[in-house]
Design a protein around this motif. Structure first.
Motif, PDB file in Angstrom:
ATOM      1  N   SER A   1       0.844  -1.199   0.000  1.00 56.98           N
ATOM      2  CA  SER A   1       0.000   0.000   0.000  1.00 56.98           C
ATOM      3  C   SER A   1       0.875   1.242   0.000  1.00 56.98           C
ATOM      4  CB  SER A   1      -0.901   0.020   1.235  1.00 56.98           C
ATOM      5  OG  SER A   1      -1.764  -1.087   1.229  1.00 56.98           O
TER       6      SER A   1
ATOM      7  N   ASN B   1      -3.049  -0.031  -3.725  1.00 54.93           N
ATOM      8  CA  ASN B   1      -2.528  -1.327  -3.312  1.00 54.93           C
ATOM      9  C   ASN B   1      -1.933  -2.004  -4.530  1.00 54.93           C
ATOM     10  OD1 ASN B   1      -3.381  -1.328  -0.510  1.00 54.93           O
ATOM     11  ND2 ASN B   1      -5.444  -1.342  -1.346  1.00 54.93           N
TER      12      ASN B   1
ATOM     13  N   ILE C   1      -4.710   6.126  -1.682  1.00 57.86           N
ATOM     14  CA  ILE C   1      -4.001   4.880  -1.367  1.00 57.86           C
ATOM     15  C   ILE C   1      -4.155   3.910  -2.530  1.00 57.86           C
ATOM     16  CG2 ILE C   1      -3.836   2.925   0.228  1.00 57.86           C
ATOM     17  CD1 ILE C   1      -3.140   5.627   1.502  1.00 57.86           C
TER      18      ILE C   1
END
Length: 81
Positions: A11, A22, A20
């Motif tokens: 992340s 991932n 964010i």
């Protein structure tokens, strides 16, 4: 070429708003390292980019590239831990 999937996503905070992302594989990490990196050109950035490229070519395990990417992300203050 392979996507070189990581055993666990990484992340990272991206963009001005700190969205964010991932990242699940070395190919995604390459895209971020090449196009959207804050600390481009540092030794850890270059090492991570080289490792991710080697992983997608099948030269090294994906998790070795993941480890190098995590170190570069930590150095650039984008790693979400």
């Amino acid at each position: 070429m392979y996507d070189a999937w990581f055993s666990k996503p990484v992340s990272v905070s991206t963009g001005i708003s700190g969205d964010i992302r991932n990242l699940s594989n070395a190919q995604e990490a390459i895209e971020l390292l090449v196009n959207h990196w804050r600390n481009e050109g540092s030794q850890k950035h270059r090492t991570a980019l080289r490792a991710c490229r080697q992983a997608v070519m099948g030269g090294i395990p994906a998790d070795l590239a993941r480890n190098a990417f995590v170190e570069a992300a930590r150095e650039a203050h984008v790693l979400v831990e």
